[in-house]
Motif scaffolding. Structure first.
Motif, PDB file in Angstrom:
ATOM      1  N   ALA A 104       0.813  -1.212   0.000  1.00  0.00           N
ATOM      2  CA  ALA A 104       0.000   0.000   0.000  1.00  0.00           C
ATOM      3  C   ALA A 104       0.851   1.268   0.000  1.00  0.00           C
ATOM      4  CB  ALA A 104      -0.937  -0.006   1.204  1.00  0.00           C
ATOM      5  N   GLN A 105       1.891   1.319   0.814  1.00  0.00           N
ATOM      6  CA  GLN A 105       2.701   2.527   0.895  1.00  0.00           C
ATOM      7  C   GLN A 105       3.429   2.806  -0.410  1.00  0.00           C
ATOM      8  OE1 GLN A 105       2.653   4.745   3.624  1.00  0.00           O
ATOM      9  NE2 GLN A 105       3.440   5.941   1.907  1.00  0.00           N
ATOM     10  N   GLN A 106       3.915   1.741  -1.056  1.00  0.00           N
ATOM     11  CA  GLN A 106       4.591   1.927  -2.337  1.00  0.00           C
ATOM     12  C   GLN A 106       3.633   2.469  -3.395  1.00  0.00           C
ATOM     13  OE1 GLN A 106       5.980  -2.155  -2.601  1.00  0.00           O
ATOM     14  NE2 GLN A 106       8.117  -1.501  -2.423  1.00  0.00           N
ATOM     15  N   ARG A 107       2.411   1.942  -3.397  1.00  0.00           N
ATOM     16  CA  ARG A 107       1.431   2.411  -4.391  1.00  0.00           C
ATOM     17  C   ARG A 107       0.978   3.842  -4.083  1.00  0.00           C
ATOM     18  NH1 ARG A 107      -2.999  -0.474  -3.847  1.00  0.00           N
ATOM     19  NH2 ARG A 107      -2.269  -1.947  -2.287  1.00  0.00           N
ATOM     20  N   ALA A 108       0.811   4.143  -2.794  1.00  0.00           N
ATOM     21  CA  ALA A 108       0.459   5.516  -2.426  1.00  0.00           C
ATOM     22  C   ALA A 108       1.568   6.486  -2.839  1.00  0.00           C
ATOM     23  CB  ALA A 108       0.205   5.605  -0.927  1.00  0.00           C
ATOM     24  N   ASN A 109       2.815   6.089  -2.629  1.00  0.00           N
ATOM     25  CA  ASN A 109       3.952   6.926  -3.033  1.00  0.00           C
ATOM     26  C   ASN A 109       3.964   7.150  -4.540  1.00  0.00           C
ATOM     27  OD1 ASN A 109       4.849   7.165  -0.400  1.00  0.00           O
ATOM     28  ND2 ASN A 109       6.399   5.559  -0.588  1.00  0.00           N
ATOM     29  N   TYR A 110       3.587   6.122  -5.291  1.00  0.00           N
ATOM     30  CA  TYR A 110       3.553   6.237  -6.756  1.00  0.00           C
ATOM     31  C   TYR A 110       2.574   7.335  -7.168  1.00  0.00           C
ATOM     32  CZ  TYR A 110       3.265   4.835 -11.667  1.00  0.00           C
ATOM     33  OH  TYR A 110       3.310   4.819 -13.051  1.00  0.00           O
ATOM     34  N   VAL A 111       1.383   7.323  -6.569  1.00  0.00           N
ATOM     35  CA  VAL A 111       0.383   8.339  -6.914  1.00  0.00           C
ATOM     36  C   VAL A 111       0.842   9.716  -6.439  1.00  0.00           C
ATOM     37  CG1 VAL A 111      -2.030   9.024  -6.749  1.00  0.00           C
ATOM     38  CG2 VAL A 111      -1.438   6.591  -6.793  1.00  0.00           C
ATOM     39  N   GLN A 112       1.441   9.782  -5.260  1.00  0.00           N
ATOM     40  CA  GLN A 112       1.979  11.056  -4.775  1.00  0.00           C
ATOM     41  C   GLN A 112       3.027  11.604  -5.735  1.00  0.00           C
ATOM     42  OE1 GLN A 112       3.368   9.997  -0.863  1.00  0.00           O
ATOM     43  NE2 GLN A 112       1.301   9.590  -0.113  1.00  0.00           N
ATOM     44  N   ASN A 113       3.806  10.714  -6.334  1.00  0.00           N
ATOM     45  CA  ASN A 113       4.817  11.141  -7.294  1.00  0.00           C
ATOM     46  C   ASN A 113       4.181  11.666  -8.588  1.00  0.00           C
ATOM     47  OD1 ASN A 113       6.974  10.555  -5.614  1.00  0.00           O
ATOM     48  ND2 ASN A 113       7.244   8.483  -6.408  1.00  0.00           N
ATOM     49  N   ILE A 114       3.016  11.120  -8.960  1.00  0.00           N
ATOM     50  CA  ILE A 114       2.293  11.660 -10.115  1.00  0.00           C
ATOM     51  C   ILE A 114       1.891  13.103  -9.832  1.00  0.00           C
ATOM     52  CG2 ILE A 114       0.209  11.485 -11.537  1.00  0.00           C
ATOM     53  CD1 ILE A 114       0.253   8.455 -11.049  1.00  0.00           C
ATOM     54  N   TYR A 115       1.353  13.313  -8.646  1.00  0.00           N
ATOM     55  CA  TYR A 115       0.980  14.677  -8.233  1.00  0.00           C
ATOM     56  C   TYR A 115       2.205  15.595  -8.265  1.00  0.00           C
ATOM     57  CZ  TYR A 115       0.810  18.277  -4.589  1.00  0.00           C
ATOM     58  OH  TYR A 115       0.967  19.431  -3.872  1.00  0.00           O
ATOM     59  N   ALA A 116       3.322  15.143  -7.706  1.00  0.00           N
ATOM     60  CA  ALA A 116       4.528  15.969  -7.652  1.00  0.00           C
ATOM     61  C   ALA A 116       5.044  16.288  -9.059  1.00  0.00           C
ATOM     62  CB  ALA A 116       5.612  15.266  -6.840  1.00  0.00           C
ATOM     63  N   LEU A 117       4.964  15.296  -9.967  1.00  0.00           N
ATOM     64  CA  LEU A 117       5.408  15.511 -11.344  1.00  0.00           C
ATOM     65  C   LEU A 117       4.523  16.536 -12.043  1.00  0.00           C
ATOM     66  CD1 LEU A 117       7.230  14.735 -13.746  1.00  0.00           C
ATOM     67  CD2 LEU A 117       5.609  12.882 -14.248  1.00  0.00           C
ATOM     68  N   PHE A 118       3.221  16.390 -11.886  1.00  0.00           N
ATOM     69  CA  PHE A 118       2.284  17.340 -12.501  1.00  0.00           C
ATOM     70  C   PHE A 118       2.520  18.746 -11.951  1.00  0.00           C
ATOM     71  CE2 PHE A 118      -2.519  18.303 -13.247  1.00  0.00           C
ATOM     72  CZ  PHE A 118      -2.213  18.973 -14.422  1.00  0.00           C
ATOM     73  N   LYS A 119       2.721  18.836 -10.655  1.00  0.00           N
ATOM     74  CA  LYS A 119       2.970  20.141 -10.038  1.00  0.00           C
ATOM     75  C   LYS A 119       4.233  20.786 -10.599  1.00  0.00           C
ATOM     76  CE  LYS A 119       3.465  22.468  -5.558  1.00  0.00           C
ATOM     77  NZ  LYS A 119       3.485  22.299  -4.082  1.00  0.00           N
ATOM     78  N   SER A 120       5.276  19.982 -10.762  1.00  0.00           N
ATOM     79  CA  SER A 120       6.532  20.535 -11.291  1.00  0.00           C
ATOM     80  C   SER A 120       6.361  21.008 -12.733  1.00  0.00           C
ATOM     81  CB  SER A 120       7.652  19.494 -11.210  1.00  0.00           C
ATOM     82  OG  SER A 120       7.474  18.456 -12.162  1.00  0.00           O
ATOM     83  N   ARG A 121       5.526  20.302 -13.502  1.00  0.00           N
ATOM     84  CA  ARG A 121       5.282  20.711 -14.894  1.00  0.00           C
ATOM     85  C   ARG A 121       4.488  22.020 -14.953  1.00  0.00           C
ATOM     86  NH1 ARG A 121       8.778  17.380 -15.686  1.00  0.00           N
ATOM     87  NH2 ARG A 121       8.561  15.471 -16.920  1.00  0.00           N
ATOM     88  N   LEU A 122       3.599  22.217 -13.992  1.00  0.00           N
ATOM     89  CA  LEU A 122       2.785  23.434 -13.972  1.00  0.00           C
ATOM     90  C   LEU A 122       3.538  24.632 -13.404  1.00  0.00           C
ATOM     91  CD1 LEU A 122      -0.613  22.046 -12.604  1.00  0.00           C
ATOM     92  CD2 LEU A 122      -0.102  22.677 -14.975  1.00  0.00           C
ATOM     93  N   SER A 123       4.578  24.373 -12.632  1.00  0.00           N
ATOM     94  CA  SER A 123       5.280  25.439 -11.903  1.00  0.00           C
ATOM     95  C   SER A 123       6.288  26.153 -12.792  1.00  0.00           C
ATOM     96  CB  SER A 123       5.978  24.857 -10.660  1.00  0.00           C
ATOM     97  OG  SER A 123       5.026  24.313  -9.786  1.00  0.00           O
ATOM     98  N   VAL A 124       5.777  26.859 -13.790  1.00  0.00           N
ATOM     99  CA  VAL A 124       6.631  27.600 -14.719  1.00  0.00           C
ATOM    100  C   VAL A 124       6.014  28.967 -15.008  1.00  0.00           C
ATOM    101  CG1 VAL A 124       7.689  25.591 -15.818  1.00  0.00           C
ATOM    102  CG2 VAL A 124       5.521  26.479 -16.704  1.00  0.00           C
ATOM    103  N   LEU A 125       6.880  29.945 -15.260  1.00  0.00           N
ATOM    104  CA  LEU A 125       6.476  31.273 -15.670  1.00  0.00           C
ATOM    105  C   LEU A 125       7.252  31.655 -16.927  1.00  0.00           C
ATOM    106  CD1 LEU A 125       6.399  33.129 -12.228  1.00  0.00           C
ATOM    107  CD2 LEU A 125       4.429  32.325 -13.542  1.00  0.00           C
TER     108      LEU A 125
END
Length: 220
Positions: A104-125
């Motif tokens: 469960a923790q590994q799978r939860a981390n995987y989804v959290q990493n999707i969120y982090a990746l999306f956030k990094s892609r959006l964090s641009v000016l």
């Protein structure tokens, strides 16, 4: 067990139904908020309930997040049209098979990493003298607001007050960050008094967190 399943099913059905609301002025930010909510619900459900990757609720959260990211990608305009959101979509698509044997923790981390990746892609000016550069902004703040709202909702459904508190704190911090980004860069995040009128800091129950979603969509 039956009660838990009914609660989880209700969250999925409610979120799917809510996604059909009338388009707002900033549809892109509404889609980003939706993606964040789904990712927060998805990651936290795995964390708290060890939900199998093949469970219908997991598939629903993944599909909702995928569709929202796809629509955001399709709305990108110069100079941001080359931002790589396909990698985010690929991560979502790989989830069921790639994580099937994980705990469960590994799978939860995987989804959290999707969120982090999306956030990094959006964090641009963009500056004409500098081009595109990494920086927090209103869009990434909306994603984070949604993510922690989803986390608080799932924590409330599970009766886990520690997760609820974490979700509420993360959501309120993201609102402050969005307001700061708006002040610094002029990006759209609405006004502080509008956010305060939601009384998000007073939410405690699943119903109260669910009721926050539509007003937040209208804020976008």
């Amino acid at each position: 067990m039956r009660k838990r399943n009914k609660i989880l099913a209700a969250i999925v059905v409610w979120l799917l139904a809510a996604s059909s609301f009338i388009v707002r002025a900033n549809e892109t930010q509404r889609l980003i908020l939706d993606a964040g909510i789904n990712l927060g619900l998805w990651a936290t459900q795995v964390e708290l309930f060890n939900t199998p990757a093949s469970d219908p609720s997991q598939i629903s959260y993944a599909n909702n997040a995928f569709n929202a990211v796809t629509m955001v990608r399709d709305r990108l305009r110069p100079p941001f049209q080359d931002i790589d959101l396909q990698s985010v979509m690929d991560q979502i698509t790989r989830y069921p098979n790639y994580t099937a044997r994980w705990n469960a923790q590994q799978r939860a981390n995987y989804v959290q990493n999707i969120y982090a990746l999306f956030k990094s892609r959006l964090s641009v000016l963009y500056l004409s003298t500098r081009g595109i550069y990494a920086s927090p902004n209103c869009d990434s703040a909306f994603l984070t607001v949604g993510y922690f709202l989803g986390r608080a909702q799932m924590g409330a459904a599970a009766g886990d007050q520690h997760v609820v508190s974490n979700g509420r704190s993360g959501m309120l911090q993201a609102i402050r960050s969005g307001l700061q980004a708006s002040e610094n860069t002029g990006c759209g995040f609405n006004l502080e008094n509008v956010w305060k009128s939601l009384d998000a800091d007073r939410a405690r129950t699943l119903e109260e967190y669910q009721r926050l979603t539509d007003p937040m969509r209208r804020i976008a």
